[in-house]
Design a protein around this motif. Structure first.
Motif, PDB file in Angstrom:
ATOM      1  N   ILE A   1      40.992  56.937  29.326  1.00  0.00           N
ATOM      2  CA  ILE A   1      39.842  56.062  29.584  1.00  0.00           C
ATOM      3  C   ILE A   1      40.316  54.692  30.028  1.00  0.00           C
ATOM      4  O   ILE A   1      39.799  54.118  31.000  1.00  0.00           O
ATOM      5  N   THR A   2      41.310  54.126  29.338  1.00  0.00           N
ATOM      6  CA  THR A   2      41.806  52.812  29.728  1.00  0.00           C
ATOM      7  C   THR A   2      42.595  52.884  31.032  1.00  0.00           C
ATOM      8  O   THR A   2      42.635  51.908  31.790  1.00  0.00           O
ATOM      9  N   ALA A   3      43.237  54.019  31.311  1.00  0.00           N
ATOM     10  CA  ALA A   3      43.932  54.178  32.592  1.00  0.00           C
ATOM     11  C   ALA A   3      42.934  54.156  33.747  1.00  0.00           C
ATOM     12  O   ALA A   3      43.189  53.543  34.800  1.00  0.00           O
ATOM     13  N   MET A   4      41.785  54.806  33.551  1.00  0.00           N
ATOM     14  CA  MET A   4      40.732  54.758  34.562  1.00  0.00           C
ATOM     15  C   MET A   4      40.195  53.338  34.719  1.00  0.00           C
ATOM     16  O   MET A   4      39.916  52.882  35.828  1.00  0.00           O
ATOM     17  N   LEU A   5      40.069  52.637  33.608  1.00  0.00           N
ATOM     18  CA  LEU A   5      39.615  51.247  33.652  1.00  0.00           C
ATOM     19  C   LEU A   5      40.602  50.394  34.440  1.00  0.00           C
ATOM     20  O   LEU A   5      40.196  49.548  35.257  1.00  0.00           O
ATOM     21  N   ASP A   6      41.891  50.621  34.222  1.00  0.00           N
ATOM     22  CA  ASP A   6      42.914  49.872  34.940  1.00  0.00           C
ATOM     23  C   ASP A   6      42.811  50.112  36.444  1.00  0.00           C
ATOM     24  O   ASP A   6      42.939  49.174  37.243  1.00  0.00           O
ATOM     25  N   GLY A   7      42.588  51.352  36.836  1.00  0.00           N
ATOM     26  CA  GLY A   7      42.428  51.651  38.255  1.00  0.00           C
ATOM     27  C   GLY A   7      41.212  50.983  38.855  1.00  0.00           C
ATOM     28  O   GLY A   7      41.261  50.474  39.985  1.00  0.00           O
ATOM     29  N   LEU A   8      40.117  50.962  38.105  1.00  0.00           N
ATOM     30  CA  LEU A   8      38.899  50.335  38.596  1.00  0.00           C
ATOM     31  C   LEU A   8      39.072  48.826  38.740  1.00  0.00           C
ATOM     32  O   LEU A   8      38.521  48.218  39.661  1.00  0.00           O
ATOM     33  N   ILE A   9      39.831  48.234  37.840  1.00  0.00           N
ATOM     34  CA  ILE A   9      40.086  46.796  37.904  1.00  0.00           C
ATOM     35  C   ILE A   9      40.847  46.428  39.179  1.00  0.00           C
ATOM     36  O   ILE A   9      40.631  45.350  39.756  1.00  0.00           O
ATOM     37  N   MET A  10      41.724  47.316  39.636  1.00  0.00           N
ATOM     38  CA  MET A  10      42.554  47.024  40.800  1.00  0.00           C
ATOM     39  C   MET A  10      41.827  47.233  42.125  1.00  0.00           C
ATOM     40  O   MET A  10      42.351  46.875  43.179  1.00  0.00           O
ATOM     41  N   VAL A  11      40.628  47.812  42.092  1.00  0.00           N
ATOM     42  CA  VAL A  11      39.895  48.032  43.347  1.00  0.00           C
ATOM     43  C   VAL A  11      39.641  46.735  44.100  1.00  0.00           C
ATOM     44  O   VAL A  11      39.884  46.655  45.315  1.00  0.00           O
ATOM     45  N   PRO A  12      39.155  45.659  43.442  1.00  0.00           N
ATOM     46  CA  PRO A  12      38.939  44.406  44.193  1.00  0.00           C
ATOM     47  C   PRO A  12      40.203  43.823  44.796  1.00  0.00           C
ATOM     48  O   PRO A  12      40.131  43.008  45.717  1.00  0.00           O
ATOM     49  N   TYR A  13      41.371  44.250  44.286  1.00  0.00           N
ATOM     50  CA  TYR A  13      42.640  43.744  44.817  1.00  0.00           C
ATOM     51  C   TYR A  13      42.818  44.116  46.290  1.00  0.00           C
ATOM     52  O   TYR A  13      43.403  43.351  47.066  1.00  0.00           O
ATOM     53  N   VAL A  14      42.332  45.306  46.672  1.00  0.00           N
ATOM     54  CA  VAL A  14      42.502  45.758  48.052  1.00  0.00           C
ATOM     55  C   VAL A  14      41.291  45.434  48.917  1.00  0.00           C
ATOM     56  O   VAL A  14      41.280  45.791  50.095  1.00  0.00           O
ATOM     57  N   ILE A  15      40.296  44.765  48.366  1.00  0.00           N
ATOM     58  CA  ILE A  15      39.102  44.436  49.135  1.00  0.00           C
ATOM     59  C   ILE A  15      39.251  43.041  49.740  1.00  0.00           C
ATOM     60  O   ILE A  15      39.403  42.068  49.011  1.00  0.00           O
ATOM     61  N   PRO A  16      39.223  42.895  51.056  1.00  0.00           N
ATOM     62  CA  PRO A  16      39.265  41.562  51.657  1.00  0.00           C
ATOM     63  C   PRO A  16      38.090  40.710  51.199  1.00  0.00           C
ATOM     64  O   PRO A  16      37.010  41.228  50.887  1.00  0.00           O
ATOM     65  N   GLY A  17      38.294  39.400  51.176  1.00  0.00           N
ATOM     66  CA  GLY A  17      37.256  38.508  50.676  1.00  0.00           C
ATOM     67  C   GLY A  17      35.963  38.593  51.463  1.00  0.00           C
ATOM     68  O   GLY A  17      34.863  38.534  50.886  1.00  0.00           O
ATOM     69  N   THR A  18      36.069  38.714  52.781  1.00  0.00           N
ATOM     70  CA  THR A  18      34.865  38.829  53.604  1.00  0.00           C
ATOM     71  C   THR A  18      34.067  40.066  53.231  1.00  0.00           C
ATOM     72  O   THR A  18      32.838  40.024  53.141  1.00  0.00           O
ATOM     73  N   VAL A  19      34.756  41.170  53.005  1.00  0.00           N
ATOM     74  CA  VAL A  19      34.095  42.424  52.640  1.00  0.00           C
ATOM     75  C   VAL A  19      33.399  42.281  51.288  1.00  0.00           C
ATOM     76  O   VAL A  19      32.257  42.716  51.113  1.00  0.00           O
ATOM     77  N   LEU A  20      34.089  41.672  50.324  1.00  0.00           N
ATOM     78  CA  LEU A  20      33.481  41.488  49.010  1.00  0.00           C
ATOM     79  C   LEU A  20      32.232  40.626  49.109  1.00  0.00           C
ATOM     80  O   LEU A  20      31.209  40.916  48.474  1.00  0.00           O
ATOM     81  N   GLY A  21      32.293  39.565  49.913  1.00  0.00           N
ATOM     82  CA  GLY A  21      31.125  38.706  50.078  1.00  0.00           C
ATOM     83  C   GLY A  21      29.941  39.447  50.678  1.00  0.00           C
ATOM     84  O   GLY A  21      28.800  39.316  50.207  1.00  0.00           O
ATOM     85  N   ILE A  22      30.188  40.245  51.706  1.00  0.00           N
ATOM     86  CA  ILE A  22      29.112  41.014  52.338  1.00  0.00           C
ATOM     87  C   ILE A  22      28.532  42.026  51.354  1.00  0.00           C
ATOM     88  O   ILE A  22      27.297  42.186  51.264  1.00  0.00           O
TER      89      ILE A  22
END
Length: 559
Positions: free
Chosen positions: A391-412
């Motif tokens: 469960i925490t391993a899945m949480l860790d993976g989900l936390i890292m998703v925004p790491y690969v998202i460019p700022g412009t994409v996150l804003g949109i």
């Protein structure tokens, strides 16, 4: 329940987990990430599958593949990012090698210059080079007067130049750390067999640090791929994916959210594929080393040492020029967009009169974001390190998703998700703080996890054995021991937040503008004096933050 001798199923282990404070916080983090990560990305994906009339279609993706205008933006992004990563490697690897393996002079000053150039946001570097090598830049005029032909800094070559100088410190820092820890047994064996130095570096040293090298290269590629400000300022019509997504979403000719969502979705896919490729390359071979024989520093002949020292300071000196330029020009007298003779504080007086609110917004929004990141980061790090499970391993993976998202994409994605009830946040300061926390939280979690992994569990166990419950033990003992390292990492996140442009420029409106947005606005309107003053404020803040972080972590700047 599982039978005796039979391994418990995933659901059984979940049922057997004691429901306490940490379980409740884990569920809270899942809920939080579902709201700020999964929901916005789903809204982005859904938006890309509908046209302006609201009909379900794959036409947006087909148009992207069919039309040269869109395809060129993707190719341009890959071209610029690849070239930026290549030149960053060519600068960072040799610089790290001579810094770690030789006795060149001024290593402390070299490290300070490299780190300071990294803390400055790329768009400030682009702005500085515009003042120096733009259409009317003072260095360009000097070059022309000397008979040296030079067009300008604008265009793809200028973008690669700025990005490579901005991001090579990632390579330098990654490779420096790896070279300090490398086991030199293989190198010494090759040397005893008469293998030349250059061949030992190419066939032994570089392969041994390949995982670290690929991680640094990935960092440069991802940062270049996601960078918004530099291509926007220097591109002059040369489209890349972040600028294309922004133009499609906020356009003078009428916005096209569906195509902006399509471009954003493809950026996420590309970034994720690059991440998987890097991990595949670095895990194909075994790079384990004993670390028993750390490298020794080679003494160079005096003449060679002076030459190598001078060469090492060339890229470091050039990369710090943008910050020095904005600092000096911020004190030059201006009349509109034109610099005059003499120095004054006029630019600072003007920004305090015109954009004081942006300055206040930057620090207040950043402080709120950092406070949230510290709380969430520390508690999440404890869950990931001390409560390991699937469960925490899945949480860790989900936390890292925004790491690969460019700022412009996150804003949109945030605008698409939070522009209607029950979460109507668009146009408020809340959406900016939420975006900062979402995008930068992983840095604080990683720094907190690193500190926690170094702490022996026996400290907590001793406290619990004396009758202190686990949760009070964490807050009274573990957190106190973690605090210096946590705050040091949080300050680095703070620097990243105050310099954030790509996310902010999509989400802000007039009353929530920040210094980064104001610098961009001043440059676009040719108010270079006030732009330099605002950029200097960011640079000074970054420097002071670096000094505080080093003090808290117990490290010295002069390495």
């Amino acid at each position: 329940m599982a039978r005796p001798g039979q391994r418990a199923s995933w659901s059984d282990r979940l049922k057997l987990r004691r429901w306490d404070f940490w379980t409740g916080f884990t569920l809270f983090m899942y809920a939080f990430l579902l709201v700020v990560v999964v929901y916005p990305l789903c809204a982005l994906l859904i938006s890309s599958l509908y046209d302006k009339q609201g009909d379900f279609t794959f036409a947006n993706y087909w148009d992207f593949l069919r039309l040269k205008y869109y395809r060129n933006a993707l190719l341009n992004s890959f071209k610029l990012s690849s070239l930026s990563a290549l030149f960053a490697l060519l600068i960072g690897v040799p610089l790290a090698y001579v810094s770690v393996r030789t006795d060149i002079r001024g290593k402390g000053a070299l490290n300070i210059l490299v780190i300071m150039s990294l803390l400055s946001p790329p768009f400030i570097g682009a702005y500085s080079w515009i003042m120096m090598l733009g259409n009317n830049g003072f260095l360009k005029r000097i070059l022309h007067a000397a008979g040296i032909p030079f067009t300008s800094i604008y265009g793809p070559k200028g973008i690669v130049f700025v990005l490579a100088l901005q991001f090579y410190p990632h390579i330098y820092l990654y490779v420096s750390g790896a070279l300090r820890m490398i086991d030199t047994s293989l190198e010494e064996a090759a040397e005893s067999l008469g293998v030349p130095a250059w061949k030992r570096i190419w066939t032994i040293t570089l392969p041994l640090i390949l995982p670290t090298l690929s991680a640094g290269t990935l960092m440069v590629f991802m940062e270049s791929f996601a960078d918004f400000g530099t291509p926007l300022l220097l591109g002059q019509g040369y489209k890349v994916m972040p600028v294309l997504a922004y133009d499609q979403f906020i356009s003078e000719m009428g916005s096209n959210p569906a195509m902006a969502s399509t471009v954003s979705g493809l950026m996420i896919v590309c970034a994720t594929l690059i991440l998987f490729i890097q991990r595949f390359v670095s895990t194909r071979r075994n790079y384990a080393m004993t670390g028993m024989r750390t490298p020794t520093i080679r003494s160079l002949p005096p003449a060679v040492r002076r030459l190598v020292t001078a060469l090492a300071f060339v890229p470091a000196g050039i990369s710090i020029i943008p910050q020095a330029t904005v600092a000096v020009t911020s004190f030059i007298e201006t009349k509109g967009p034109v610099f005059q003779r003499g120095f004054s504080m006029g630019s600072y007086a003007e920004i305090w009169y015109r954009v004081k609110q942006a300055i206040m917004n930057t620090y207040s929004f950043s402080l709120l974001a950092i406070a949230a990141m510290i709380v969430l980061g520390v508690l999440t790090a404890y869950v990931l390190v001390r409560r390991k499970s699937r469960i925490t391993a899945m949480l860790d993976g989900l936390i890292m998703v925004p790491y690969v998202i460019p700022g412009t994409v996150l804003g949109i994605s945030f605008i698409l998700a939070f522009n209607k009830p029950p979460l109507l946040l668009t146009g408020t300061w809340i959406i900016l703080v939420l975006a900062y926390v979402t995008r930068k939280m992983s840095y604080t979690i990683r720094s907190s996890s690193g500190i926690l992994q170094q702490l022996d569990k026996s400290v907590e166990e001793a406290s619990i054995s004396l009758g202190v419950p686990p949760v009070p033990t964490f807050f009274k003992t573990t957190l106190v021991l973690m605090l210096p390292g946590v705050l040091s990492g949080a300050i680095i996140s703070w620097v990243a937040v105050i310099n954030e442009l790509s996310t902010t420029i999509v989400l802000y409106h007039g009353a929530t503008a920040t210094i980064a947005v104001s610098v961009y606005s001043e440059v676009v309107t040719s108010n270079y004096g006030t732009g330099a003053a605002l950029a200097t404020i960011l640079s000074v803040t970054a420097l002071l933050s670096l000094l505080i972080a080093n003090r808290l972590s117990g490290r010295k700047l002069m390495l």
